[in-house]
Design a protein around this motif. Sequence first.
Motif, mmCIF file in Angstrom:
data_model
loop_
_atom_site.group_PDB
_atom_site.id
_atom_site.type_symbol
_atom_site.label_atom_id
_atom_site.label_comp_id
_atom_site.label_asym_id
_atom_site.label_seq_id
_atom_site.Cartn_x
_atom_site.Cartn_y
_atom_site.Cartn_z
ATOM 1 N N ARG A 5 0.678 -1.073 -0.020
ATOM 2 C CA ARG A 5 -0.280 0.061 0.041
ATOM 3 C C ARG A 5 0.767 1.338 0.229
ATOM 4 O O ARG A 5 2.087 1.372 0.456
ATOM 5 N N ARG A 6 0.567 2.168 -0.953
ATOM 6 C CA ARG A 6 1.308 3.446 -0.890
ATOM 7 C C ARG A 6 0.596 4.618 0.061
ATOM 8 O O ARG A 6 -0.704 4.503 0.446
ATOM 9 N N THR A 7 1.127 5.569 0.512
ATOM 10 C CA THR A 7 0.674 6.758 1.036
ATOM 11 C C THR A 7 0.049 7.650 0.152
ATOM 12 O O THR A 7 0.383 7.595 -1.102
ATOM 13 N N PRO A 8 -0.751 8.425 0.412
ATOM 14 C CA PRO A 8 -1.327 9.488 -0.476
ATOM 15 C C PRO A 8 -0.040 10.160 -1.248
ATOM 16 O O PRO A 8 -0.285 10.440 -2.427
ATOM 17 N N ALA A 9 0.779 10.677 -0.525
ATOM 18 C CA ALA A 9 2.030 11.521 -1.313
ATOM 19 C C ALA A 9 2.745 10.567 -1.929
ATOM 20 O O ALA A 9 3.223 11.010 -3.262
ATOM 21 N N GLY A 10 2.908 9.234 -1.773
ATOM 22 C CA GLY A 10 3.682 8.416 -2.553
ATOM 23 C C GLY A 10 2.854 7.863 -3.893
ATOM 24 O O GLY A 10 3.354 7.819 -4.951
ATOM 25 N N ALA A 11 1.761 7.750 -3.620
ATOM 26 C CA ALA A 11 0.852 7.622 -4.826
ATOM 27 C C ALA A 11 0.609 8.905 -5.917
ATOM 28 O O ALA A 11 0.734 8.570 -7.108
ATOM 29 N N GLY A 12 0.905 10.097 -5.127
ATOM 30 C CA GLY A 12 0.917 11.144 -6.074
ATOM 31 C C GLY A 12 2.231 11.133 -6.622
ATOM 32 O O GLY A 12 2.207 11.704 -8.101
ATOM 33 N N GLU A 13 3.124 10.942 -6.181
ATOM 34 C CA GLU A 13 4.638 10.998 -6.916
ATOM 35 C C GLU A 13 4.770 9.821 -7.986
ATOM 36 O O GLU A 13 5.190 9.898 -9.103
#
Length: 303
Positions: free
Chosen positions: A276-284
């Motif tokens: 699972r990603r973090t929201p910031a990681g998903a955005g990156e």
Amino acid sequence: MTGICAGRVAVVTGAGRGLGRAHALALAAEGAHVVVNDLGVAADGAGASAGPAQRVADEIRAHGGRAVAHSGDITTTDGAASLVATALDTYGRLDTLVNNAGFLRDRMLVNLDEDDWDAVIRVHLKGHFLPLRHAAAHWRAEAKSGRTPAARVINTASGAGLLGSVGQGNYSAAKAGIIGLTLVAAAELARYGVQINAIAPAARTRMTERTFAATMAAPADGEFDAMAPENVSPLVVWLSSADSAGVTGRVFEAEGGRITVMEGWRPGPTEDTGSRRTPAGAGEAARRLLATAEEPGPVYGAR
């Protein structure tokens, strides 16, 4: 009468004017017996008249073809059922369904009311589903009785359904839905001998004359009229014929002398972390993927 549709029975909805009329005439010229459906409404769907369908049927017969008019509302179960029944009762069979009926009620989204949304979705999307549903039931019964048909359905989508069109949220949504319906129906009905394709035509018709007035003007005498609706009909006739065997689940753009096979949604750039990603990681990740992805085509009318 001979031709690539000789002896076939074709139903064309919205055939009183424009593209539908051109398709009906072209099918008849290639030997098809045609059921000419049109409710005879205005460009925004108001009113009704049996005149447009009857005039096209009369025109076909005047040229030596066979045609019958049908002015029922194919967005109702009874109307769609009677459309199929007209073909069977008149000619004893049904081979091709061309879904073409439609009208426009263009508004920007903030001005688009519920009635205008419902009316356009109804005529385009439901008006494709119900005739297809009743025709498919007949063809399935034929196949199960050992008489597998060489049946054809041609649905009418639009570039608005492929790319979107400013001021046409209702129309774009309906036409995108028709593409989805085409793909599902092609997969479900192949076992019964039914091929289903869609076209996204561009032509000068009652529906497009105001939107594209500057680019769709009639040419000078002797010049090729690239926006004539008759240019789209040869592809429709071929898809309606037994000659198109093996072609199903496809979307074609047709305009003037140009035919394009449209290639739909396919996986593009992708990354998988396995967790699972973090929201910031998903955005990156989204930013990285977008940097290498193809740009979508521009929405019609966008600046």
